[in-house]
Design a protein around this motif. Structure first.
Motif, PDB file in Angstrom:
ATOM      1  N   MET A 227       1.033  -1.435   0.086  1.00 63.75           N
ATOM      2  CA  MET A 227       0.302   0.221  -0.137  1.00 63.75           C
ATOM      3  C   MET A 227       0.983   1.172  -0.322  1.00 63.75           C
TER       4      MET A 227
ATOM      5  N   HIS B  47     -13.927   3.803  -0.523  1.00 63.06           N
ATOM      6  CA  HIS B  47     -13.010   4.369  -0.062  1.00 63.06           C
ATOM      7  C   HIS B  47     -11.954   4.513  -0.961  1.00 63.06           C
TER       8      HIS B  47
ATOM      9  N   ASP C   4      -7.896   4.333  -2.425  1.00 57.43           N
ATOM     10  CA  ASP C   4      -5.833   3.711  -2.099  1.00 57.43           C
ATOM     11  C   ASP C   4      -5.645   3.628  -3.051  1.00 57.43           C
TER      12      ASP C   4
END
Length: 186
Positions: free
Chosen positions: A12, A140, A142
């Protein structure tokens, strides 16, 4: 149906690092893809992942089965009509359905869980494909670094060099897109 072994490293990223890595390369293929996820109690128990990916007007069903650090992928091209039918509870009769049945999984118990949109930036490197993904799902957002290797030994070395170059910390793969997606449903 195609079958292959997938070995990839996943991390990530924050937004700034994500853009720094993209900016470091001159050549990058950018496109949007949508993953449609299908789950069942049996799939989750066995840690299998089942999705249909829509990419550049093509649809591919993929079943991922854990194999140590790697995954065995079964891929089958399907039509938009097959996807529509599957999201409504009717799995296409194909090679992946047979693999599921052979593994003791009842396809009639599989349900559509939702989708995840990715803007992907692919960068072809010598020992693998670096994909930088910006993901959108269930409110969300990301950023993810994926390096899928085409040579396990040399690919791992190249991945370690990428981590050093971009000051990335790696101990293990981050959660998969499917796992992150499913967490938002709880």
């Amino acid at each position: 149906m195609e079958k292959n072994k997938e070995v990839e490293y996943k991390i990530m990223l924050d937004k700034k690092t994500f853009h720094q890595i993209i900016d470091a390369y001159d050549e990058c293929h950018t496109y949007t893809q949508i993953n449609y996820y299908f789950t069942s109690h049996e799939l989750e128990e066995k840690r299998y992942a089942l999705r249909v990916r829509e990419k550049e007007d093509q649809y591919e069903m993929t079943l991922k089965i854990p194999d140590g650090f790697a995954k065995i992928e079964h891929n089958e091209n399907i039509t938009k009509e097959d996807l529509d039918s599957f999201t409504n509870g009717f799995m296409p009769d194909n090679g992946i359905k047979k693999v599921l049945e052979d593994h003791g999984i009842d396809p009639t118990q599989i349900t559509y869980s939702g989708s995840l949109k990715t803007i992907r930036h692919d960068i072809a490197l010598h020992y693998g494909m670096l994909s930088l993904d910006e993901n959108f799902y269930n409110d969300h957002h990301d950023f993810e670094f994926e390096f899928e290797v085409n040579n396990e030994e040399e690919g791992k070395k190249q991945f370690e060099e990428l981590c050093e170059t971009f000051h990335l910390s790696y101990t293990h793969n981050c959660d998969s897109k499917l796992k992150r997606f499913l967490e938002t449903l709880k």
